[in-house]
Design an enzyme around this catalytic site. Structure first.
Site, PDB file in Angstrom:
ATOM      1  N   CYS A  46      -5.387  42.374   7.505  1.00  0.00           N
ATOM      2  CA  CYS A  46      -4.359  43.120   8.234  1.00  0.00           C
ATOM      3  C   CYS A  46      -3.629  42.222   9.225  1.00  0.00           C
ATOM      4  CB  CYS A  46      -5.000  44.297   8.946  1.00  0.00           C
ATOM      5  SG  CYS A  46      -3.830  45.235   9.922  1.00  0.00           S
TER       6      CYS A  46
ATOM      7  N   CYS B 153      -2.832  43.952  12.582  1.00  0.00           N
ATOM      8  CA  CYS B 153      -3.983  44.089  13.487  1.00  0.00           C
ATOM      9  C   CYS B 153      -4.331  42.740  14.120  1.00  0.00           C
ATOM     10  CB  CYS B 153      -5.220  44.583  12.743  1.00  0.00           C
ATOM     11  SG  CYS B 153      -4.916  45.858  11.535  1.00  0.00           S
ATOM     12  N   ASP B 154      -4.311  41.669  13.347  1.00  0.00           N
ATOM     13  CA  ASP B 154      -4.910  40.406  13.796  1.00  0.00           C
ATOM     14  C   ASP B 154      -3.929  39.251  13.971  1.00  0.00           C
ATOM     15  OD1 ASP B 154      -7.381  41.697  13.577  1.00  0.00           O
ATOM     16  OD2 ASP B 154      -7.564  41.155  11.471  1.00  0.00           O
TER      17      ASP B 154
END
Ligand code: NAP
Length: 309
Positions: free
Chosen positions: A131, A134-135
């Site tokens: 992701c 997300c990261d």
């Protein structure tokens, strides 16, 4: 006893929640481990009708939940551990507790497919991720070369997003053309920070000894030549697997675990309906999942009406 239990809070589950709530069925809606579903990990959603400027995936899902709750849907952070569909009412085990339900709508979505490499698992969260939203902004990825694996819309989206942080993004795809939609593919290939590596598969992720990602081993499937690409992160975007494990052997599925539908949203068990990515490997769009959620809600409502007449 619940009239309707909806499993999943992605586009399908929350649309089913909205419709069953408005039908006064007071649905219990279970989030599973990822409230809001996969769309919450997307950045901007540009193809959901009604948002000409696009909408953040997380915001879209938050709004859907609020809309369903406004009409009485009860959203609970919980996971289904087991189901007994032989009994009527059905019995679900939810966080250790039995819950009886007259109807169930399965909208459990899909999770990220893994490459299946041993070191991929060992280095997950140490540079291997599924992701970008997300990261991607983590300090470990800033101004570093990064790798995205895949050739679909997800891979293109991840690669484009990561150009904000990376020094360069290598897009490694096993064929010589992208599967992504034309607009996404063109946008991706026009980005000077994205370097496609065609006809290639990742065969290993380095370096477990250092306990972090330092590169990937890549094999050209046409020449069989193996090279190492230095990178600080590997973003795997090679599709999805349906979250249907708990229904195995109980609900009919195809060989890949997608729930098969009979008429409309009906499964092989009367009173159990299905919607969204756990049953759809063809369209897999936010709007199609929402449409399926609506259909499942209407089917559940009609089924319940049939029980009382
Ligand atoms: P996808 O379309 O199924 O693409 C998966 C990609 O990964 C394909 O290019 C496939 O290669 C590759 N792949 C699969 N298994 C692999 C393996 N073991 N090793 C290496 N490569 C592998 O999945 P997706 O990109 O996640 O998209 C899923 C759906 O969501 C699609 O319908 C897509 O349109 C939609 N989506 C839409 C948007 C958007 O519109 N903004 C964004 C994201 C996703 P091959 O091409 O060789 O099969």
């Amino acid at each position: 006893m619940e009239q309707v239990v909806i499993i999943g809070t992605g586009c399908a589950g929350l649309t089913a929640a909205l419709y069953t709530a408005r039908a006064n069925l007071n649905p219990l809606v279970l989030t599973g481990i990822m409230p809001g579903g996969l769309l919450t990990t997307t950045s901007i959603v540009e193809n959901f009708p009604g948002f000409p400027e696009g909408i953040d995936g997380y915001e879209l899902m938050t709004r859907m939940q609020k809309q369903a709750e406004r009409f009485g849907a009860r959203v609970k952070f919980a996971t289904v551990e087991a189901v007994d569909l032989k009994k009527k009412p059905f019995v679900l085990t939810i966080d250790g507790e039995p819950v009886e339900a007259q109807t169930i709508i399965i909208a459990s979505g899909a999770g990220h497919r893994h490459l299946g490499l041993k070191n991929e698992d060992l280095l997950e969260k140490k540079g291997v991720t599924y992701c970008a939203t997300c990261d991607g902004a983590l300090p470990m990825f800033r101004n570093q070369p990064l790798v995205v694996v895949g050739g679909g819309d997800s891979a293109c989206e991840e690669a484009s997003y990561l150009t904000r942080f990376a020094s360069v993004v290598y897009l490694i795809h096993r064929r010589d053309s992208l599967r992504a939609s034309k607009i996404m593919a063109e946008r991706t290939l026009a980005n000077p920070k994205i370097k496609p590596i065609w006809d290639s598969v990742v065969t290993d992720v380095l370096d477990v000894a250092q306990d972090k990602v330092t590169g990937v081993k890549v094999k050209n499937v046409k020449t069989c030549e193996e090279t190492v690409i230095d990178c600080a992160g590997v973003f795997v975007a090679i599709g999805h697997v349906p979250n249907t494990q708990v229904f195995k052997g109980v609900i009919d599925m195809d060989e890949n675990g997608y729930v098969t539908r009979k008429q409309g949203s009906e499964t092989n068990v009367p009173g159990v309906f299905v919607a969204g990515d756990c049953s759809d490997h063809v369209y897999r769009q936010a709007i199609t999942a929402a449409g399926m959620g609506c259909a499942a809600a209407i089917d559940a409502e009609r089924y319940l009406a049939g029980l009382t007449h």
